[in-house]
Design a protein around this motif. Structure first.
Motif, mmCIF file in Angstrom:
data_model
loop_
_atom_site.group_PDB
_atom_site.id
_atom_site.type_symbol
_atom_site.label_atom_id
_atom_site.label_comp_id
_atom_site.label_asym_id
_atom_site.label_seq_id
_atom_site.Cartn_x
_atom_site.Cartn_y
_atom_site.Cartn_z
ATOM 1 N N SER A 162 1.287 5.331 -0.137
ATOM 2 C CA SER A 162 0.506 6.503 0.254
ATOM 3 C C SER A 162 1.308 7.773 -0.006
ATOM 4 O O SER A 162 2.480 7.859 0.364
ATOM 5 N N ASP A 207 -4.046 6.897 -2.415
ATOM 6 C CA ASP A 207 -3.312 5.737 -1.949
ATOM 7 C C ASP A 207 -3.431 4.671 -3.037
ATOM 8 O O ASP A 207 -4.468 4.578 -3.718
ATOM 9 N N LEU A 255 0.860 -1.181 0.000
ATOM 10 C CA LEU A 255 0.000 0.000 0.000
ATOM 11 C C LEU A 255 0.898 1.233 0.000
ATOM 12 O O LEU A 255 1.623 1.492 0.956
ATOM 13 N N LEU A 262 -8.665 5.566 -2.699
ATOM 14 C CA LEU A 262 -7.811 4.395 -2.855
ATOM 15 C C LEU A 262 -7.900 3.876 -4.287
ATOM 16 O O LEU A 262 -8.986 3.746 -4.845
ATOM 17 N N LEU A 291 -0.579 8.285 -7.546
ATOM 18 C CA LEU A 291 0.047 8.894 -6.371
ATOM 19 C C LEU A 291 0.157 10.404 -6.548
ATOM 20 O O LEU A 291 -0.086 11.171 -5.602
ATOM 21 N N LYS A 301 -5.004 12.894 0.868
ATOM 22 C CA LYS A 301 -5.349 11.852 -0.099
ATOM 23 C C LYS A 301 -6.835 11.883 -0.451
ATOM 24 O O LYS A 301 -7.698 12.206 0.366
#
Length: 213
Positions: free
Chosen positions: A22, A59, A20, A30, A54, A27
């Motif tokens: 980040s 994420d 994962l 996902l 990104l 953010k």
């Protein structure tokens, strides 16, 4: 940049390898990357998809399937196992509190996308990128029922490239399409490094437009 691992057990009961990524604060949601049978999340099309996501403040979860974790080749007769891996991934991330999703699948991963987008209410407002989808009558019939926004990318030298099947799906579902001249199933032009890079640049620019529209 931050890195983490999620505790996801796949269809065979073993942990699925995943990372994962980040971007840190601010953010948006996902993104999930579902690889191909032999095309990992570190290969060009998925690597640059991750980089773009990104930069867009998502994420990003990069994944492998159970058969890849076990060092096996993909067996088409065990496709249900791959789809179940996708379900296990969703079971795990539903607990994390995300509300906005982008899904990116490469080849085999596009079948996982169609399955999840059709089954999971959490993904009702998701966007999806289908890289080198495995066009067929069965794939088209299943994907025609997907209600989310979809961007499909394929090359003219890909064995799954079929103008007839693409038009068949277009007649059933509205989707954005990018056809890359001369690229194969890996979205590269064999023997032409610069040409491959230029095609990848085109793909990246079109993905940014799709994510932001």
């Amino acid at each position: 940049m931050k890195f983490n691992k999620l505790n996801i057990h796949g269809s065979r009961g073993f942990p699925l390898r995943n990372t994962l990524f980040s971007p840190g604060s601010g953010k948006k949601g996902l993104a999930l990357l579902f690889p191909g049978a032999g095309y990992t999340c570190d290969m060009p099309a998925l690597y640059y998809s991750r980089s773009i996501l990104l930069s867009q403040k998502y994420d990003v979860l990069s994944l492998e399937y159970s058969f890849q974790n076990q060092g096996e080749m993909f067996d088409p007769d065990r496709i249900q196992e791959v789809l179940e891996d996708g379900e296990k991934v969703m079971d795990s991330i539903e607990k994390l509190g995300y509300s906005e999703f982008i899904l990116v699948g490469k080849s085999l991963g596009t079948r996982v996308l169609t399955h999840l987008l059709s089954q999971r209410k959490l993904l009702d407002r998701a966007k999806a990128v289908y890289l080198t989808p495995v066009f067929s009558r069965v794939f088209n019939d299943a994907t025609a029922g997907v209600k989310q926004e979809v961007f499909m990318v394929i090359g003219t030298k890909d064995p799954f490239y079929s103008p007839e099947l693409i038009q068949d799906l277009k007649s059933q579902k509205d989707f954005q399409l990018l056809v890359l001249e001369g690229t194969d199933h890996g979205l590269e032009i064999p023997g032409d490094c610069i040409g491959s890079i230029l095609r990848m640049k085109t793909l990246c620019l079109e993905m940014v437009k799709f994510f932001n529209k």
